[in-house]
Write a protein that holds these residues in place. Structure first.
Motif, PDB file in Angstrom:
ATOM      1  N   GLY A 121      -8.052   2.448   4.111  1.00 41.97           N
ATOM      2  CA  GLY A 121      -9.328   1.746   4.049  1.00 41.97           C
ATOM      3  C   GLY A 121      -9.153   0.240   3.970  1.00 41.97           C
ATOM      4  N   PRO A 122     -10.273  -0.471   3.804  1.00 39.29           N
ATOM      5  CA  PRO A 122     -10.214  -1.936   3.694  1.00 39.29           C
ATOM      6  C   PRO A 122      -9.380  -2.370   2.487  1.00 39.29           C
ATOM      7  CG  PRO A 122     -12.483  -1.164   3.954  1.00 39.29           C
ATOM      8  CD  PRO A 122     -11.632   0.039   3.730  1.00 39.29           C
ATOM      9  N   ILE A 123      -8.369  -3.185   2.747  1.00 37.66           N
ATOM     10  CA  ILE A 123      -7.414  -3.556   1.707  1.00 37.66           C
ATOM     11  C   ILE A 123      -8.043  -4.433   0.621  1.00 37.66           C
ATOM     12  CG2 ILE A 123      -6.434  -5.586   2.837  1.00 37.66           C
ATOM     13  CD1 ILE A 123      -3.639  -4.351   1.905  1.00 37.66           C
ATOM     14  N   LYS A 124      -8.986  -5.301   1.004  1.00 36.07           N
ATOM     15  CA  LYS A 124      -9.647  -6.139  -0.003  1.00 36.07           C
ATOM     16  C   LYS A 124     -10.453  -5.285  -0.969  1.00 36.07           C
ATOM     17  CE  LYS A 124     -11.550 -10.115   1.058  1.00 36.07           C
ATOM     18  NZ  LYS A 124     -12.318 -11.168   1.780  1.00 36.07           N
ATOM     19  N   GLN A 125     -11.100  -4.271  -0.460  1.00 33.25           N
ATOM     20  CA  GLN A 125     -11.881  -3.354  -1.292  1.00 33.25           C
ATOM     21  C   GLN A 125     -10.959  -2.575  -2.230  1.00 33.25           C
ATOM     22  OE1 GLN A 125     -14.521  -0.941   1.035  1.00 33.25           O
ATOM     23  NE2 GLN A 125     -15.205   0.267  -0.707  1.00 33.25           N
TER      24      GLN A 125
ATOM     25  N   VAL B 147       0.829  -1.206   0.000  1.00 34.91           N
ATOM     26  CA  VAL B 147       0.000   0.000   0.000  1.00 34.91           C
ATOM     27  C   VAL B 147       0.865   1.257   0.000  1.00 34.91           C
ATOM     28  CG1 VAL B 147      -1.651   1.351   1.365  1.00 34.91           C
ATOM     29  CG2 VAL B 147      -2.017  -1.095   1.050  1.00 34.91           C
ATOM     30  N   ALA B 148       1.922   1.285   0.804  1.00 40.94           N
ATOM     31  CA  ALA B 148       2.802   2.469   0.856  1.00 40.94           C
ATOM     32  C   ALA B 148       3.397   2.773  -0.516  1.00 40.94           C
ATOM     33  CB  ALA B 148       3.914   2.261   1.881  1.00 40.94           C
ATOM     34  N   ASP B 149       3.713   1.730  -1.287  1.00 42.09           N
ATOM     35  CA  ASP B 149       4.238   1.935  -2.644  1.00 42.09           C
ATOM     36  C   ASP B 149       3.176   2.555  -3.539  1.00 42.09           C
ATOM     37  OD1 ASP B 149       6.910   0.712  -2.442  1.00 42.09           O
ATOM     38  OD2 ASP B 149       5.807  -1.162  -2.159  1.00 42.09           O
TER      39      ASP B 149
ATOM     40  N   LYS C 170      -2.995 -12.495   2.410  1.00 49.00           N
ATOM     41  CA  LYS C 170      -2.193 -12.904   3.562  1.00 49.00           C
ATOM     42  C   LYS C 170      -0.944 -12.034   3.717  1.00 49.00           C
ATOM     43  CE  LYS C 170      -0.074 -16.965   5.665  1.00 49.00           C
ATOM     44  NZ  LYS C 170       0.173 -18.395   5.541  1.00 49.00           N
ATOM     45  N   ARG C 171      -0.274 -11.754   2.611  1.00 49.11           N
ATOM     46  CA  ARG C 171       0.950 -10.929   2.635  1.00 49.11           C
ATOM     47  C   ARG C 171       0.674  -9.452   2.378  1.00 49.11           C
ATOM     48  NH1 ARG C 171       4.610 -13.209  -1.573  1.00 49.11           N
ATOM     49  NH2 ARG C 171       6.104 -11.747  -0.716  1.00 49.11           N
ATOM     50  N   GLU C 172      -0.568  -9.132   1.997  1.00 45.44           N
ATOM     51  CA  GLU C 172      -0.983  -7.760   1.656  1.00 45.44           C
ATOM     52  C   GLU C 172      -0.086  -7.165   0.572  1.00 45.44           C
ATOM     53  OE1 GLU C 172      -1.504  -5.385   5.189  1.00 45.44           O
ATOM     54  OE2 GLU C 172      -3.296  -6.509   5.745  1.00 45.44           O
ATOM     55  N   ILE C 173       0.117  -7.972  -0.482  1.00 40.48           N
ATOM     56  CA  ILE C 173       0.959  -7.561  -1.598  1.00 40.48           C
ATOM     57  C   ILE C 173       0.146  -7.565  -2.892  1.00 40.48           C
ATOM     58  CG2 ILE C 173       2.923  -8.242  -3.036  1.00 40.48           C
ATOM     59  CD1 ILE C 173       4.339  -9.143  -0.549  1.00 40.48           C
ATOM     60  N   PHE C 174       0.278  -6.484  -3.638  1.00 36.83           N
ATOM     61  CA  PHE C 174      -0.359  -6.332  -4.935  1.00 36.83           C
ATOM     62  C   PHE C 174       0.678  -6.614  -6.014  1.00 36.83           C
ATOM     63  CE2 PHE C 174      -2.255  -3.478  -1.901  1.00 36.83           C
ATOM     64  CZ  PHE C 174      -3.612  -3.505  -2.159  1.00 36.83           C
TER      65      PHE C 174
END
Length: 133
Positions: free
Chosen positions: A55-59, A39-41, A76-80
């Motif tokens: 906000g909600p990361i899945k959204q 997200v920071a990237d 799980k890793r919160e990586i896009f």
């Protein structure tokens, strides 16, 4: 232009020892690797603002997939994983100039590629060769 090399992006043992002078005439082969961001990237890249990032990361992942910016999301890793262009390169690579269009705002993955990439200290470098025809 004609490009000649025995470097294979998928075979890091074929990569060349990195030197800074390579960047001036590089074909940006590394931009064919999967580009994973957090997200920071996304905020740094100017894709989202800080408020959206809270906000909600899945959204957020669903929205970015729909917009064509992200192709995969690992909850799980919160990586896009960023989407790819038609030529299978990063969507932020200028295909004619072979230069990053967001270089000053590029994600950590790109900034740290030579330190933590598939073969630290080495580059999938292919020099631009001009066509003599």
């Amino acid at each position: 232009m004609v490009y000649l090399s025995n470097v294979n992006i998928n075979k890091p043992f074929t990569w060349k020892k990195y030197s800074q002078k390579m960047c001036s005439d590089c074909m940006a082969l590394c931009c064919q690797l999967a580009i994973e961001v957090k997200v920071a990237d996304l905020v740094q890249m100017g894709i989202i603002d800080e408020f959206e990032g809270q906000g909600p990361i899945k959204q957020l992942a669903k929205k970015l997939k729909k917009e064509g910016v992200v192709r995969l999301f690992n909850l799980k890793r919160e990586i896009f994983t960023l989407a790819r262009s038609m030529d299978d390169t990063c969507i932020f690579l200028d295909s004619d100039l072979r230069k990053c269009t967001i270089y000053d705002r590029r994600p950590k993955t790109c900034r740290n590629h030579l330190k933590v990439g598939p073969r630290p200290g080495y580059c999938a470098y292919i020099k631009k060769k001009h066509d003599t025809k």
